[in-house]
Design a protein around this motif. Sequence first.
Motif, PDB file in Angstrom:
ATOM      1  N   ILE A  61      93.352  43.442 -15.758  1.00  0.00           N
ATOM      2  CA  ILE A  61      92.774  42.078 -16.180  1.00  0.00           C
ATOM      3  C   ILE A  61      91.943  41.360 -15.413  1.00  0.00           C
ATOM      4  O   ILE A  61      90.711  40.743 -15.716  1.00  0.00           O
ATOM      5  N   ILE A  62      92.183  41.257 -14.073  1.00  0.00           N
ATOM      6  CA  ILE A  62      91.173  40.396 -13.228  1.00  0.00           C
ATOM      7  C   ILE A  62      89.913  41.121 -12.797  1.00  0.00           C
ATOM      8  O   ILE A  62      88.894  40.473 -12.965  1.00  0.00           O
ATOM      9  N   VAL A  63      89.876  42.534 -12.696  1.00  0.00           N
ATOM     10  CA  VAL A  63      88.975  43.348 -12.654  1.00  0.00           C
ATOM     11  C   VAL A  63      88.007  43.175 -13.920  1.00  0.00           C
ATOM     12  O   VAL A  63      86.658  43.386 -13.721  1.00  0.00           O
ATOM     13  N   THR A  64      88.781  43.037 -15.149  1.00  0.00           N
ATOM     14  CA  THR A  64      87.855  43.251 -16.281  1.00  0.00           C
ATOM     15  C   THR A  64      87.130  41.850 -16.203  1.00  0.00           C
ATOM     16  O   THR A  64      86.096  41.747 -16.772  1.00  0.00           O
ATOM     17  N   ILE A  65      87.817  40.665 -15.969  1.00  0.00           N
ATOM     18  CA  ILE A  65      86.998  39.504 -16.156  1.00  0.00           C
ATOM     19  C   ILE A  65      85.942  39.311 -15.208  1.00  0.00           C
ATOM     20  O   ILE A  65      84.865  38.943 -15.268  1.00  0.00           O
ATOM     21  N   GLY A  66      86.161  40.045 -14.017  1.00  0.00           N
ATOM     22  CA  GLY A  66      85.089  40.063 -12.867  1.00  0.00           C
ATOM     23  C   GLY A  66      83.918  40.895 -13.364  1.00  0.00           C
ATOM     24  O   GLY A  66      82.617  40.418 -13.200  1.00  0.00           O
ATOM     25  N   ILE A  67      84.314  41.912 -14.154  1.00  0.00           N
ATOM     26  CA  ILE A  67      83.153  43.012 -14.698  1.00  0.00           C
ATOM     27  C   ILE A  67      82.355  42.162 -15.709  1.00  0.00           C
ATOM     28  O   ILE A  67      81.050  42.041 -15.422  1.00  0.00           O
ATOM     29  N   ILE A  68      83.143  41.487 -16.564  1.00  0.00           N
ATOM     30  CA  ILE A  68      82.460  40.707 -17.760  1.00  0.00           C
ATOM     31  C   ILE A  68      81.363  39.585 -17.152  1.00  0.00           C
ATOM     32  O   ILE A  68      80.294  39.592 -17.318  1.00  0.00           O
ATOM     33  N   ILE A  69      81.903  38.708 -15.995  1.00  0.00           N
ATOM     34  CA  ILE A  69      81.072  37.807 -15.668  1.00  0.00           C
ATOM     35  C   ILE A  69      79.799  38.299 -14.887  1.00  0.00           C
ATOM     36  O   ILE A  69      78.598  37.902 -14.989  1.00  0.00           O
ATOM     37  N   CYS A  70      80.148  39.319 -13.822  1.00  0.00           N
ATOM     38  CA  CYS A  70      79.015  39.841 -13.197  1.00  0.00           C
ATOM     39  C   CYS A  70      77.947  40.597 -13.905  1.00  0.00           C
ATOM     40  O   CYS A  70      76.791  40.318 -13.729  1.00  0.00           O
ATOM     41  N   ALA A  71      78.561  41.274 -15.065  1.00  0.00           N
ATOM     42  CA  ALA A  71      77.578  41.930 -15.908  1.00  0.00           C
ATOM     43  C   ALA A  71      76.787  40.991 -16.621  1.00  0.00           C
ATOM     44  O   ALA A  71      75.473  41.450 -16.521  1.00  0.00           O
ATOM     45  N   ILE A  72      77.288  39.958 -17.108  1.00  0.00           N
ATOM     46  CA  ILE A  72      76.635  38.962 -17.746  1.00  0.00           C
ATOM     47  C   ILE A  72      75.473  38.467 -17.033  1.00  0.00           C
ATOM     48  O   ILE A  72      74.240  38.385 -17.309  1.00  0.00           O
ATOM     49  N   ILE A  73      75.907  38.071 -15.844  1.00  0.00           N
ATOM     50  CA  ILE A  73      74.784  37.424 -14.749  1.00  0.00           C
ATOM     51  C   ILE A  73      73.897  38.442 -14.357  1.00  0.00           C
ATOM     52  O   ILE A  73      72.610  37.881 -14.253  1.00  0.00           O
ATOM     53  N   LEU A  74      74.284  39.571 -13.975  1.00  0.00           N
ATOM     54  CA  LEU A  74      73.182  40.523 -13.723  1.00  0.00           C
ATOM     55  C   LEU A  74      72.096  40.762 -14.807  1.00  0.00           C
ATOM     56  O   LEU A  74      71.078  41.077 -14.506  1.00  0.00           O
ATOM     57  N   VAL A  75      72.595  41.153 -16.179  1.00  0.00           N
ATOM     58  CA  VAL A  75      71.973  41.437 -17.281  1.00  0.00           C
ATOM     59  C   VAL A  75      70.899  40.268 -17.519  1.00  0.00           C
ATOM     60  O   VAL A  75      69.578  40.351 -17.594  1.00  0.00           O
ATOM     61  N   LEU A  76      71.340  38.973 -17.549  1.00  0.00           N
ATOM     62  CA  LEU A  76      70.495  37.880 -17.576  1.00  0.00           C
ATOM     63  C   LEU A  76      69.375  37.746 -16.557  1.00  0.00           C
ATOM     64  O   LEU A  76      68.241  37.472 -16.879  1.00  0.00           O
ATOM     65  N   LEU A  77      70.107  37.865 -15.119  1.00  0.00           N
ATOM     66  CA  LEU A  77      69.039  37.745 -14.206  1.00  0.00           C
ATOM     67  C   LEU A  77      67.852  38.900 -14.243  1.00  0.00           C
ATOM     68  O   LEU A  77      66.996  38.677 -14.123  1.00  0.00           O
ATOM     69  N   ASN A  78      68.361  40.136 -14.742  1.00  0.00           N
ATOM     70  CA  ASN A  78      67.420  41.333 -14.869  1.00  0.00           C
ATOM     71  C   ASN A  78      66.206  40.916 -15.649  1.00  0.00           C
ATOM     72  O   ASN A  78      65.110  41.297 -15.859  1.00  0.00           O
ATOM     73  N   ASN A  79      66.655  40.481 -17.023  1.00  0.00           N
ATOM     74  CA  ASN A  79      66.016  40.010 -18.114  1.00  0.00           C
ATOM     75  C   ASN A  79      64.925  38.965 -17.767  1.00  0.00           C
ATOM     76  O   ASN A  79      63.868  38.982 -18.236  1.00  0.00           O
ATOM     77  N   ILE A  80      65.212  37.945 -17.180  1.00  0.00           N
ATOM     78  CA  ILE A  80      64.674  36.895 -16.378  1.00  0.00           C
ATOM     79  C   ILE A  80      63.439  37.330 -15.669  1.00  0.00           C
ATOM     80  O   ILE A  80      62.152  37.101 -15.851  1.00  0.00           O
ATOM     81  N   ILE A  81      63.901  38.084 -14.562  1.00  0.00           N
ATOM     82  CA  ILE A  81      62.916  38.658 -13.679  1.00  0.00           C
ATOM     83  C   ILE A  81      61.864  39.502 -14.210  1.00  0.00           C
ATOM     84  O   ILE A  81      60.656  39.289 -14.073  1.00  0.00           O
ATOM     85  N   HIS A  82      62.251  40.478 -15.248  1.00  0.00           N
ATOM     86  CA  HIS A  82      61.311  41.251 -16.067  1.00  0.00           C
ATOM     87  C   HIS A  82      60.442  40.561 -16.894  1.00  0.00           C
ATOM     88  O   HIS A  82      59.383  40.997 -17.109  1.00  0.00           O
ATOM     89  N   SER A  83      60.908  39.532 -17.374  1.00  0.00           N
ATOM     90  CA  SER A  83      60.028  38.638 -18.328  1.00  0.00           C
ATOM     91  C   SER A  83      59.213  37.889 -17.509  1.00  0.00           C
ATOM     92  O   SER A  83      57.901  37.761 -17.978  1.00  0.00           O
ATOM     93  N   ILE A  84      59.502  37.158 -16.378  1.00  0.00           N
ATOM     94  CA  ILE A  84      58.472  36.721 -15.678  1.00  0.00           C
ATOM     95  C   ILE A  84      57.562  37.615 -15.021  1.00  0.00           C
ATOM     96  O   ILE A  84      56.132  37.353 -15.407  1.00  0.00           O
ATOM     97  N   ILE A  85      57.801  38.873 -14.473  1.00  0.00           N
ATOM     98  CA  ILE A  85      56.740  39.825 -14.222  1.00  0.00           C
ATOM     99  C   ILE A  85      55.955  40.161 -15.398  1.00  0.00           C
ATOM    100  O   ILE A  85      54.582  40.209 -15.230  1.00  0.00           O
ATOM    101  N   THR A  86      56.588  40.612 -16.326  1.00  0.00           N
ATOM    102  CA  THR A  86      55.743  41.041 -17.742  1.00  0.00           C
ATOM    103  C   THR A  86      54.815  40.054 -18.153  1.00  0.00           C
ATOM    104  O   THR A  86      53.822  40.214 -18.528  1.00  0.00           O
ATOM    105  N   SER A  87      55.196  38.908 -18.198  1.00  0.00           N
ATOM    106  CA  SER A  87      54.450  37.842 -18.765  1.00  0.00           C
ATOM    107  C   SER A  87      53.344  37.542 -17.777  1.00  0.00           C
ATOM    108  O   SER A  87      52.351  37.356 -18.175  1.00  0.00           O
TER     109      SER A  87
END
Length: 174
Positions: free
Chosen positions: A56-82
Amino acid sequence: MKTRIFDFFTDCAKVITAPDELFYLKSQYKNYEGVLTSIFFTAFLGLILGIYLKDIIVTIGIIICAIILVLLNNIIHSIITSIIARILGGTGNLLNLFNLISYTSVLDIFFIFVLSIFSFKPLIFIPIYILVSLWKLVINTLAVHSEYELGYGRSFLAAYGIIILIITILMGVL
């Protein structure tokens, strides 16, 4: 409330079946449901991975890290693309592009399906990963085309031109 949930999943289905129509509508209404979609599907994928690991602890860590990484990736990709889309002569909004690019997380449903049905078998997971990656490439190109109205070729260059250039240079150096 029920119609908002129904509309959420209808929009998710449109990402798979008719992304150009969905992106046209979303670029006019200027809502930010794509970001919520990205958070939802990323959290769900993290949950499936956590269940697979049975902690369960690893699950919560995976969820939080995955959300942060995906949003960061989308932000960086959006800025460069824009930036590149504006250089190529497009007119659009960075936040709208970020919203539209975030809709590509809907395709993670295929990873969720493969992981929940077949566990982790590389012979099944690798081809699905390649197909989903190519599909995300097409959807991101459609998102740039919808927001910046560049045409499909220049939209592809705006979305992936720098990445292709960097890979080409690295391959030439190595």
